[in-house]
Enzyme design. Structure first.
Site, PDB file in Angstrom:
ATOM      1  N   LYS A 167       1.038  -1.512  -0.175  1.00  0.00           N
ATOM      2  CA  LYS A 167      -0.016  -0.020  -0.407  1.00  0.00           C
ATOM      3  C   LYS A 167       0.884   1.491   0.328  1.00  0.00           C
ATOM      4  CE  LYS A 167      -4.249   1.871   2.581  1.00  0.00           C
ATOM      5  NZ  LYS A 167      -4.737   1.841   3.814  1.00  0.00           N
ATOM      6  N   SER A 221      -9.594   1.934   2.513  1.00  0.00           N
ATOM      7  CA  SER A 221      -8.680   2.950   1.751  1.00  0.00           C
ATOM      8  C   SER A 221      -7.895   1.594   1.376  1.00  0.00           C
ATOM      9  CB  SER A 221      -7.788   3.949   2.995  1.00  0.00           C
ATOM     10  OG  SER A 221      -7.209   3.052   3.204  1.00  0.00           O
ATOM     11  N   SER A 263      -9.798  -0.304   6.813  1.00  0.00           N
ATOM     12  CA  SER A 263      -9.531  -0.173   5.764  1.00  0.00           C
ATOM     13  C   SER A 263      -8.634  -1.979   4.716  1.00  0.00           C
ATOM     14  CB  SER A 263      -8.122   0.814   5.300  1.00  0.00           C
ATOM     15  OG  SER A 263      -8.930   1.643   5.847  1.00  0.00           O
TER      16      SER A 263
HETATM   17  N1  GLN Z   1     -13.252   4.259   6.077  1.00  0.00           N
HETATM   18  C1  GLN Z   1     -12.496   4.798   7.544  1.00  0.00           C
HETATM   19  C2  GLN Z   1     -12.115   5.895   7.780  1.00  0.00           C
HETATM   20  O1  GLN Z   1     -12.303   6.851   6.493  1.00  0.00           O
HETATM   21  C3  GLN Z   1     -11.104   3.810   7.143  1.00  0.00           C
HETATM   22  C4  GLN Z   1     -10.326   3.803   6.909  1.00  0.00           C
HETATM   23  C5  GLN Z   1      -8.583   2.932   7.487  1.00  0.00           C
HETATM   24  O2  GLN Z   1      -8.862   2.037   7.778  1.00  0.00           O
HETATM   25  N2  GLN Z   1      -7.686   3.542   7.543  1.00  0.00           N
HETATM   26  O3  GLN Z   1     -11.657   6.730   8.056  1.00  0.00           O
END
Ligand code: GLN
Length: 491
Positions: free
Chosen positions: A80, A155, A179
């Site tokens: 990532k 994400s 994410s």
């Molecule tokens: N979707 C969640 C957010 O927008 C979690 C994102 C993540 O785990 N990095 O914060």
């Protein structure tokens, strides 16, 4: 069978037996990338082909001198793009870091390199990992390999899509509120968020430091355990990494059932807002787990309904502080349009950050400001403790918990982009495990009528990844979901 369809373990076995060389492996993956990447757009950066080919050839030559191969040797893994790779740009999906080349490797990347695994590329993500669809990337969205009109989740959408589309054998993601698990569910692959502290975060660009964790995204549960073996462990460079023994996680699979295990089914996770197809798929999975010897028990996690509010206060507060470092002085972008220092700060942040990141910085700054701190931030901290206690209580009577991962299958590109709250609600089932710091794994448990994958989540006690790995693997072996592949056509 084509090399790129194999799981990490299958590929590793062929490599160890000398049936396939490192060069043949990387060549197959670069070919696959050239055929599908234009559609999927999983990568921000694909590693330089010539460099990787040369690396693989060198490895093949050296191999004769090695007495044994390492578990990840020659395995093409994607990272990532918020995890630092020395000499390879790490953008965080942001204009702010578009040209940022880290001078060092994250500890997890170092561990992979020590295995002589091949870093095949850096995957797309929502900017600074803030989002649930990978649409908030400055480099454009990634698409769901099962249906290109749909999001891959986020994400870590690039990592999940790359694994699903066979553009790498496995990938690393990061999980702050879902994410890793949420995109894994959207793309029909496996995503494991380890216990907070299990894996070093040194070199992971910080979003919300009390929540961030790195973990594997893989084709099956076995591969997740193989990767976790390499990633886990105390790191003196990350003071939050835990000094606890690291078992061989693949030993969890000695038992191929869930006999004598009590499985908690939290009522709050099956209420309003849960899509009927997802509910059916998860319920059918519960029956399979029962047939495998598990004992189902209804439990309650009474503070589930405040997890979204709690998370979005704490995560944004931490983000507002962590992202203060991007001011044009030390890292990344510096605006050209300024007359003085203050204007340089303002313009740099204005030009460098996208709308979602700005929204989070504003929310977080507000929650931390004088007069509001007690009412918001401190309150959210207190509620976080209650959420953690909910789990402690549940784990007194059950060994692990089963829930959906997402309330719906993957949604269409653009569908939630103008409605932040709807986007935030996509994480409703994954946030609590992050707040409590407990391990959780998402694996496929079916498909919608539209042909989109559906995921199921196993959550365990802190540092008991083995229990959820064992149960998830038993379920995986008892079902056929892994056999189905995305219908994506090669160009
Ligand atoms: N979707 C969640 C957010 O927008 C979690 C994102 C993540 O785990 N990095 O914060």
């Amino acid at each position: 069978m084509s090399l790129v369809k194999l799981t990490l373990r299958e590929l590793q076995e062929r490599f160890t037996r000398g049936e396939v060389s490192a060069f043949e492996i990387v060549r197959a993956y670069y070919l696959r990338i050239s055929l599908v990447e234009a559609k999927v757009k999983a990568y921000v950066t694909v590693n330089d082909k010539e460099t990787v080919f040369a690396e693989a050839q060198a490895l093949d030559k050296e191999l004769k001198a090695w007495r044994k191969t390492l578990p990840l040797m020659a395995m093409p893994v994607a990272i990532k793009d918020n995890i630092c790779t020395a000499g390879m740009r790490t953008t965080c999906g942001s204009r702010m870091l578009e040209g940022y080349v880290p001078p060092y490797d994250a500890t997890v990347v170092q561990a992979l390199r020590a295995q002589r695994c091949v870093i095949i590329g850096k995957t797309n993500l929502d900017e600074f990992a803030m989002g649930s669809s990978t649409e908030h990337s400055a480099f454009g969205p990634t698409r769901n390999p099962w249906k290109l009109s749909h999001v891959p989740g986020g994400s870590s959408g690039g990592s999940a899509a790359a694994v699903a589309a066979d553009e790498c054998v496995a990938a690393l993601g990061s999980d702050t509120g879902g994410s890793i698990r949420q995109p894994a569910a959207c793309c029909g692959v496996v995503g494991l968020k380890p216990t907070y502290g299990r894996v070093s975060r040194y070199g992971l660009v910080a979003f919300a430091s009390s929540l961030d964790q790195i973990g594997p995204i893989t084709k099956d549960v076995m591969d997740a355990a193989i990767l976790l073996n390499i990633l886990a462990g105390r790191d003196p460079r990350d003071s939050t990494s835990a000094d606890v023994p690291v078992p061989d996680f693949t030993r969890a699979f000695k038992k191929k059932d869930v006999k004598k295990l009590k499985i908690g089914v939290p009522v709050e996770y099956f209420g309003e807002g849960l899509d009927a197809e997802v509910r059916e798929a998860v319920q059918a999975a519960l029956e399979v787990l029962e047939q495998l010897g598990g004992e189902l028990q209804e439990v309650s996690l009474p503070h589930t309904n405040v997890a979204v509010a709690t998370y979005y206060l704490l995560a944004t507060a931490e983000a507002s502080s962590n992202l203060a470092r991007y001011d044009g002085v030390k890292y990344g972008l510096r605006s050209k349009h300024h007359q003085d220092l203050l204007e340089m700060y303002c313009r740099t942040r204005q030009e460098g950050f996208g709308p979602e990141v700005k929204r989070r910085i504003m929310l977080g700054t507000f929650a931390l400001s004088r007069g509001y701190y007690e009412a918001y931030y401190a309150k959210a901290q207190a509620v976080r403790t209650l959420i953690t206690q909910d789990f402690d209580t549940a784990f007194q009577s059950v060994d692990f918990l089963i829930t959906p991962v997402m309330p719906t299958p993957a949604f269409r590109l653009g569908e939630k982009l103008d409605d932040p709250l709807q986007m935030y609600l996509a994480d409703i089932y994954t946030l609590s495990a992050s707040l409590a710091g407990i391990p959780a794994i998402a694996i496929p448990c079916g498909f919608s009528r539209q042909g989109l994958p559906i995921g199921i989540q196993f959550m365990g006690r802190p540092f008991e990844e083995e229990t959820i790995l064992r149960a998830a693997r038993a379920y995986e072996l008892a079902t056929q979901w892994r056999q189905k592949r995305p219908p994506i056509r090669e160009k």
